[in-house]
Write a protein that holds these residues in place. Structure first.
Motif, mmCIF file in Angstrom:
data_model
loop_
_atom_site.group_PDB
_atom_site.id
_atom_site.type_symbol
_atom_site.label_atom_id
_atom_site.label_comp_id
_atom_site.label_asym_id
_atom_site.label_seq_id
_atom_site.Cartn_x
_atom_site.Cartn_y
_atom_site.Cartn_z
ATOM 1 N N LYS A 52 0.964 -1.189 -0.200
ATOM 2 C CA LYS A 52 -0.053 0.280 -0.197
ATOM 3 C C LYS A 52 1.042 1.343 0.178
ATOM 4 N N THR A 53 2.104 1.244 1.183
ATOM 5 C CA THR A 53 2.763 2.245 0.103
ATOM 6 C C THR A 53 3.351 2.889 -0.479
ATOM 7 N N ASN A 54 4.341 1.933 -1.614
ATOM 8 C CA ASN A 54 4.618 1.566 -2.563
ATOM 9 C C ASN A 54 3.581 2.257 -3.630
ATOM 10 N N PHE A 55 2.050 2.138 -3.037
ATOM 11 C CA PHE A 55 1.215 2.725 -4.242
ATOM 12 C C PHE A 55 1.085 3.854 -3.583
ATOM 13 N N MET A 56 0.761 4.271 -2.732
ATOM 14 C CA MET A 56 0.194 5.287 -2.655
ATOM 15 C C MET A 56 1.285 6.669 -2.838
ATOM 16 N N ARG A 57 2.874 5.917 -2.433
ATOM 17 C CA ARG A 57 3.784 6.350 -3.725
ATOM 18 C C ARG A 57 3.968 6.926 -5.193
ATOM 19 N N LEU A 58 3.587 6.080 -5.294
ATOM 20 C CA LEU A 58 3.451 5.780 -6.965
ATOM 21 C C LEU A 58 2.559 7.611 -7.083
ATOM 22 N N VAL A 59 1.456 7.374 -6.789
ATOM 23 C CA VAL A 59 0.173 8.256 -6.721
ATOM 24 C C VAL A 59 0.595 9.755 -6.384
ATOM 25 N N LYS A 60 1.639 9.764 -6.371
ATOM 26 C CA LYS A 60 2.430 11.611 -5.983
ATOM 27 C C LYS A 60 2.697 11.851 -7.019
ATOM 28 N N HIS A 61 2.904 10.632 -8.328
ATOM 29 C CA HIS A 61 4.131 10.557 -9.806
ATOM 30 C C HIS A 61 2.835 10.393 -10.849
ATOM 31 N N PRO A 62 1.736 11.072 -11.074
ATOM 32 C CA PRO A 62 0.773 10.276 -12.223
ATOM 33 C C PRO A 62 2.030 10.653 -13.288
ATOM 34 N N PRO A 63 1.412 10.157 -14.500
ATOM 35 C CA PRO A 63 0.036 9.452 -14.444
ATOM 36 C C PRO A 63 0.797 8.392 -14.130
ATOM 37 N N ILE A 64 -0.306 6.816 -13.661
ATOM 38 C CA ILE A 64 0.177 5.659 -12.788
ATOM 39 C C ILE A 64 -0.590 4.845 -14.011
ATOM 40 N N LEU A 65 0.739 3.751 -15.158
ATOM 41 C CA LEU A 65 -0.296 2.991 -15.868
ATOM 42 C C LEU A 65 -0.075 1.869 -15.576
ATOM 43 N N GLU A 66 -1.166 1.045 -16.528
ATOM 44 C CA GLU A 66 -1.637 -0.702 -15.788
ATOM 45 C C GLU A 66 -0.164 -1.293 -15.374
#
Length: 208
Positions: A52-66
Motif C-alpha cells: 500500500k505504501t509503495n502504491f501511494m508513493r506512485l500516486v504522487k507521480h502520475p500518470p500511473i499506467l496499467e
C-alpha cells in the motif's frame, strides 16, 4: 458485414441486450467474497502495508499506467494468494474473440490476467491505470468472462486500478447471471488489501 467491437467499448446495456445478462442481488449467489474467509498472518499484513505504501508513493507521480499497477499491487497479491503455484497456470494478454450467434458482431480484446486450471477458466483480472474508474471496467471484464468456453462452471473476475478492487462472479447456465462484491479501496485508513488477499486466497483454495 461483420462488425468488430472492442471489449473496452462494451456497456452493461449491450451485454444485457445481446447475451441476456442479468445481475442478481441475492447474497447466496456469491458467498465466496465474504463467507468463512481464511485468516492472514501478521507478516503478510506487514507486507501488504508495504504494498500500500509503495502504491501511494506512485500516486504522487502520475500518470500511473496499467503495468505499474500490475507490478506494484497485483503481482504481490497473486503470489500471496497462491496463484503462481500448482495447480494454477497464469497467462497475460490472452487474446479473445466472442462471435455472436447471428455472426454479425465480434467482441475482441485481450484479457490482462487469466488464471487457468487444466484448461478451465477460473479467474479473469482486468487491470486499469490508477485514474480509471473500476465501474467502467466491469462491463469489459464481464465480456471476457462471457467468453469462457466452460459454461457449466462459474468463473470469477476482479477489476482493479491499484487503489480500488471489486470482485465478480458469473454463471452462464441458462441465462447468464452475475453478482458483484463490495468495493475495497486503499483510500481508507484501514488497509483493505487484507480483505482483498483473503478473498483471493479463498478463491485459490476453493478452486484448487
Amino acid at each position: 458485414m461483420v462488425e468488430v467491437i472492442q471489449a473496452h467499448n462494451v456497456s452493461l446495456a449491450y451485454l444485457e441486450a445481446r447475451f441476456g445478462l442479468q445481475q442478481t442481488e441475492g447474497e447466496d449467489f456469491f458467498i465466496e467474497w465474504f463467507e468463512t474467509l481464511p485468516e492472514i498472518t501478521d507478516i503478510e499484513k506487514q507486507y501488504l502495508d508495504r504494498v500500500k505504501t509503495n502504491f501511494m508513493r506512485l500516486v504522487k507521480h502520475p500518470p500511473i499506467l496499467e503495468n505499474a499497477v500490475k507490478m506494484v499491487v497485483l503481482s504481490p497479491l497473486l503470489d500471496l494468494a497462491g496463484f503462481y503455484r500448482e495447480p494454477f497456470f497464469l497467462t497475460t494478454e490472452e487474446s479473445l474473440e466472442i462471435v455472436l450467434e447471428d455472426e454479425e458482431e465480434i467482441i475482441r480484446g485481450r484479457i490482462d490476467v487469466l488464471v487457468i486450471k487444466e484448461k478451465l477458466w477460473l479467474l479473469v483480472i482486468e487491470s486499469k491505470r490508477a485514474s480509471f474508474s473500476i465501474l467502467a471496467a466491469i462491463p469489459q471484464a464481464l465480456a471476457y468472462m462471457l467468453g469462457n468456453h466452460n459454461p457449466d462452471k462459474p468463473v470469477f473476475g476482479c477489476v482493479t486500478n491499484g487503489e480500488d478492487f471489486q470482485f465478480i462472479k458469473l454463471i452462464k447456465q441458462d441465462k447468464p447471471k452475475y453478482a458483484l462484491s463490495d468495493k475495497f479501496t486503499l483510500s481508507k485508513r484501514e488497509n483493505e488489501l487484507y480483505q482483498v488477499l483473503r478473498i483471493l486466497r479463498k478463491l485459490s483454495q476453493s478452486l484448487s
